[in-house]
Motif scaffolding. Sequence first.
Motif, PDB file in Angstrom:
ATOM      1  N   PHE A   1       0.203   0.116   2.531  1.00 50.30           N
ATOM      2  CA  PHE A   1       0.755  -1.205   2.268  1.00 50.30           C
ATOM      3  C   PHE A   1       0.187  -1.680   0.934  1.00 50.30           C
ATOM      4  CE2 PHE A   1       2.699  -2.495   6.347  1.00 50.30           C
ATOM      5  CZ  PHE A   1       2.267  -1.443   7.144  1.00 50.30           C
TER       6      PHE A   1
ATOM      7  N   GLN B   1      -0.434  -5.424  -1.602  1.00 49.39           N
ATOM      8  CA  GLN B   1      -0.357  -6.875  -1.728  1.00 49.39           C
ATOM      9  C   GLN B   1      -0.572  -7.259  -3.181  1.00 49.39           C
ATOM     10  OE1 GLN B   1      -2.973  -9.130   0.835  1.00 49.39           O
ATOM     11  NE2 GLN B   1      -1.657 -10.914   0.705  1.00 49.39           N
TER      12      GLN B   1
ATOM     13  N   LYS C   1       1.537 -12.873  -3.251  1.00 42.64           N
ATOM     14  CA  LYS C   1       2.597 -12.367  -2.377  1.00 42.64           C
ATOM     15  C   LYS C   1       2.025 -11.867  -1.065  1.00 42.64           C
ATOM     16  CE  LYS C   1       5.801 -11.049  -6.058  1.00 42.64           C
ATOM     17  NZ  LYS C   1       6.684  -9.964  -6.586  1.00 42.64           N
ATOM     18  N   GLU C   2       2.898 -11.716  -0.099  1.00 40.48           N
ATOM     19  CA  GLU C   2       2.471 -11.178   1.186  1.00 40.48           C
ATOM     20  C   GLU C   2       2.318  -9.660   1.093  1.00 40.48           C
ATOM     21  OE1 GLU C   2       4.515 -14.497   4.169  1.00 40.48           O
ATOM     22  OE2 GLU C   2       5.161 -12.406   4.223  1.00 40.48           O
ATOM     23  N   ARG C   3       1.485  -9.149   1.965  1.00 41.52           N
ATOM     24  CA  ARG C   3       1.314  -7.700   2.024  1.00 41.52           C
ATOM     25  C   ARG C   3       2.612  -7.070   2.508  1.00 41.52           C
ATOM     26  NH1 ARG C   3      -4.135  -5.724   4.701  1.00 41.52           N
ATOM     27  NH2 ARG C   3      -3.219  -6.705   6.540  1.00 41.52           N
ATOM     28  N   GLU C   4       2.985  -5.970   1.857  1.00 41.18           N
ATOM     29  CA  GLU C   4       4.248  -5.322   2.191  1.00 41.18           C
ATOM     30  C   GLU C   4       4.059  -3.838   2.441  1.00 41.18           C
ATOM     31  OE1 GLU C   4       7.017  -5.646  -1.051  1.00 41.18           O
ATOM     32  OE2 GLU C   4       5.816  -4.409  -2.395  1.00 41.18           O
TER      33      GLU C   4
END
Length: 127
Positions: free
Chosen positions: A37, A39, A43-46
Amino acid sequence: QVQLVESGGGLVQAGGSLRLSCAASGLPFSIYAIGWFRQAPGKEREFVVGISWSGGNRYYADSVKGRFTISRDNAKNTVLLQMNSLKPEDTAVYYCAAGQTSVPGSVYSLQYQYNYWGQGTQVTVSS
């Protein structure tokens, strides 16, 4: 004690490559699905990519498909993420995660499916 340790991050110019490594200890690595993942600031972790514990199945986010390649070596308790053709938008802290599964082909893309997380490694891509 379970540990996931990422390494290989750094600063690279756009178009360059980096190879991240995730070394696991304290868990039966060969029965864990592994994911990466990331981040970015603000921003949000993706989800980036996941691999089944057998190594036979992989699932990539559209944003990295064709540029990133994940592989694993269960004998060495290690997962590698080869990142090519890097873009400035790939700049983020990259985390590896391990999710227990009894199904050899399972690949997880959701954060709650992962039990353990590393501390992350910074990847910065300059334009």
